[in-house]
Write a protein that holds these residues in place. Structure first.
Motif, PDB file in Angstrom:
ATOM      1  N   ASP A  44     -14.236 -18.159  11.578  1.00 25.86           N
ATOM      2  CA  ASP A  44     -15.469 -18.413  11.495  1.00 25.86           C
ATOM      3  C   ASP A  44     -16.413 -19.554  10.943  1.00 25.86           C
ATOM      4  OD1 ASP A  44     -15.066 -16.730  13.759  1.00 25.86           O
ATOM      5  OD2 ASP A  44     -16.270 -15.554  13.452  1.00 25.86           O
ATOM      6  N   GLU A  45     -15.874 -19.665   9.888  1.00 25.10           N
ATOM      7  CA  GLU A  45     -16.370 -20.380   9.070  1.00 25.10           C
ATOM      8  C   GLU A  45     -16.102 -22.221   8.494  1.00 25.10           C
ATOM      9  OE1 GLU A  45     -18.198 -19.448   4.460  1.00 25.10           O
ATOM     10  OE2 GLU A  45     -16.372 -18.382   5.729  1.00 25.10           O
ATOM     11  N   ARG A  48     -16.505 -24.200  11.922  1.00 27.04           N
ATOM     12  CA  ARG A  48     -18.390 -24.588  11.757  1.00 27.04           C
ATOM     13  C   ARG A  48     -18.014 -26.098  11.172  1.00 27.04           C
ATOM     14  NH1 ARG A  48     -19.804 -19.267  11.598  1.00 27.04           N
ATOM     15  NH2 ARG A  48     -20.085 -19.388   9.307  1.00 27.04           N
TER      16      ARG A  48
END
Length: 150
Positions: A44-45, A48
């Motif tokens: 997820d990091e 982004r």
């Protein structure tokens, strides 16, 4: 006054020369203290982040792989020298270590030159997968000592 200044400058040069000469004979670390991963990430990091940041992470991980993994038979910790491992600290051994470090540095520089030109064309999902794979590989360095049973 001029004599004191000349004497002071002479002493300064002699002291500096002695210090530099002593540092040249100091044992060099097998793994550089500056080669490390600052942080591990999750998918997820990484999703982004933009491709430029992903490329920087990718390159940081390649550096650790190139400069640490080939030396884990000696150590996986920075700051360890051949002398601290009990290897005779001879001129030939120091030269071999220096040649190994220079070869790794040259390989890394050439690889990064290529990566900076070509990697921006890769898919973001492939970059993320590569960073995650490298991070998983590098996390295993923390468990390396579990395999080193006497």
């Amino acid at each position: 006054m001029k004599t004191k200044l000349t004497l002071l400058i002479t002493i300064l040069f002699l002291t500096t020369g002695t210090i530099i000469a002593q540092n040249n004979g100091a044992s060099q670390s097998i793994i550089d203290n500056n080669v490390s991963i600052g942080k591990y990430h999750d998918r997820d990091e990484l999703q982004r982040m933009n491709k430029g940041k992903l490329l920087d992470l990718y390159i940081e991980r390649i550096e650790v792989i190139v400069k640490v993994l080939p030396n884990i038979a000696f150590t996986n910790k920075p700051g360890v020298t051949i002398a601290s491992l009990g290897i005779p600290d001879t001129k030939d051994h120091r030269k071999a270590l220096e040649d190994n470090i220079d070869a790794a540095d040259e390989y890394f520089e050439n690889t990064i030159e290529f990566q900076r030109k070509i990697l921006p064309y890769s898919d973001k999902s492939n970059l993320i997968a590569a960073v995650l794979f490298y991070e998983q590989t590098l996390k295993s360095l923390h468990t390396y000592n579990e395999f080193n049973q006497y």
